[in-house]
Design a protein around this motif. Structure first.
Motif, mmCIF file in Angstrom:
data_model
loop_
_atom_site.group_PDB
_atom_site.id
_atom_site.type_symbol
_atom_site.label_atom_id
_atom_site.label_comp_id
_atom_site.label_asym_id
_atom_site.label_seq_id
_atom_site.Cartn_x
_atom_site.Cartn_y
_atom_site.Cartn_z
ATOM 1 N N PRO A 55 12.959 3.425 -4.560
ATOM 2 C CA PRO A 55 11.975 3.342 -5.644
ATOM 3 C C PRO A 55 11.220 4.663 -5.863
ATOM 4 C CG PRO A 55 11.828 1.393 -4.270
ATOM 5 C CD PRO A 55 12.748 2.353 -3.573
ATOM 6 N N LYS A 56 10.898 5.370 -4.781
ATOM 7 C CA LYS A 56 10.204 6.662 -4.925
ATOM 8 C C LYS A 56 11.114 7.681 -5.592
ATOM 9 C CE LYS A 56 7.346 6.215 -0.747
ATOM 10 N NZ LYS A 56 7.142 6.825 0.583
ATOM 11 N N MET A 57 12.385 7.709 -5.191
ATOM 12 C CA MET A 57 13.335 8.646 -5.779
ATOM 13 C C MET A 57 13.510 8.368 -7.263
ATOM 14 S SD MET A 57 16.807 8.600 -6.921
ATOM 15 C CE MET A 57 17.615 7.303 -6.020
ATOM 16 N N ARG A 58 13.647 7.098 -7.627
ATOM 17 C CA ARG A 58 13.806 6.751 -9.036
ATOM 18 C C ARG A 58 12.576 7.166 -9.836
ATOM 19 N NH1 ARG A 58 16.225 0.613 -8.778
ATOM 20 N NH2 ARG A 58 18.262 1.142 -7.917
ATOM 21 N N LEU A 74 7.086 3.202 -16.891
ATOM 22 C CA LEU A 74 7.729 3.804 -15.725
ATOM 23 C C LEU A 74 8.493 2.743 -14.936
ATOM 24 C CD1 LEU A 74 8.272 6.175 -13.844
ATOM 25 C CD2 LEU A 74 6.006 5.804 -12.835
ATOM 26 N N ALA A 75 7.922 1.560 -14.792
ATOM 27 C CA ALA A 75 8.593 0.474 -14.072
ATOM 28 C C ALA A 75 9.913 0.113 -14.748
ATOM 29 C CB ALA A 75 7.679 -0.752 -13.987
ATOM 30 N N ILE A 76 9.925 0.111 -16.073
ATOM 31 C CA ILE A 76 11.146 -0.217 -16.814
ATOM 32 C C ILE A 76 12.186 0.886 -16.625
ATOM 33 C CG2 ILE A 76 12.128 -0.557 -19.122
ATOM 34 C CD1 ILE A 76 9.299 -1.764 -19.864
ATOM 35 N N TYR A 77 11.795 2.121 -16.848
ATOM 36 C CA TYR A 77 12.737 3.234 -16.720
ATOM 37 C C TYR A 77 13.265 3.383 -15.292
ATOM 38 C CZ TYR A 77 12.039 5.298 -21.375
ATOM 39 O OH TYR A 77 12.021 5.539 -22.720
ATOM 40 N N ALA A 78 12.411 3.173 -14.307
ATOM 41 C CA ALA A 78 12.816 3.354 -12.910
ATOM 42 C C ALA A 78 13.533 2.118 -12.353
ATOM 43 C CB ALA A 78 11.599 3.687 -12.039
ATOM 44 N N VAL A 79 13.561 1.047 -13.135
ATOM 45 C CA VAL A 79 14.188 -0.210 -12.732
ATOM 46 C C VAL A 79 13.610 -0.658 -11.388
ATOM 47 C CG1 VAL A 79 16.358 -1.494 -12.566
ATOM 48 C CG2 VAL A 79 16.303 0.639 -13.873
#
Length: 164
Positions: A55-58, A74-79
């Motif tokens: 999650p941190k990398m994404r 950001l939550a959507i883009y980072a899945v």
């Protein structure tokens, strides 16, 4: 008539083959999960050396392209689930990799920005991301890669719940 997920049940899709009939190796969601599992596993050691989790990398990867996103975007883009993202952001901020900034137009909203240390960290990880990406497409022509990406974009458009 619709099923519990709101999908329209038609005569055409009323008799969908069962997973055992399709087979795991012919079921795209299974293949996509396996591919992403291997991709993430290939990066795990390098991420660990930098104190990063998936999650941190994404989060860093998305912000390296789209800096200053609202947390919900950001939550959507980072899945990443919002609760998981919240914990990741706490750690990334504590480590000096991101900074929370109150939105100028809505004081209740918070935007996330990469710090210079966050950009440096992503830049150190990028060669490993690029190598894993290149390995996935080894032996696949550029035309097939473009067609594959176009297909993935169409699938995402079909399944997404958000405009982004």
């Amino acid at each position: 008539m619709s099923d519990e997920d709101g999908l329209e049940l038609t005569e055409e899709n009323a008799r969908v083959p069962r997973l055992g009939e399709i087979g795991l190796e012919n079921f795209p969601p299974y293949l996509m999960n396996r591919i992403m599992g291997r991709y993430n596993a290939a990066l795990r050691d390098e991420m660990g050396k930098l104190g990063l989790t998936t999650p941190k990398m994404r989060t860093l990867a998305v912000l390296s392209v789209l800096d200053g996103l609202l947390i919900r975007d950001l939550a959507i883009y980072a899945v990443v689930e919002t609760s998981t993202l919240s914990r990741a952001l706490d750690a990334l901020e504590r480590d000096g990799l991101v900074q929370r900034v109150t939105d100028r137009e809505d004081s209740r909203a918070v935007r996330i920005h990469l710090t210079s240390k966050g950009r440096e960290t992503h830049d150190m990880l990028w060669p490993h991301l690029a190598t894993a990406y290149q390995q996935m497409f080894r032996g696949i022509s550029e035309a097939d890669q473009r067609a594959f990406v176009a297909t993935l974009q169409a699938i995402l458009k079909n399944v997404r719940k958000h405009p982004i």
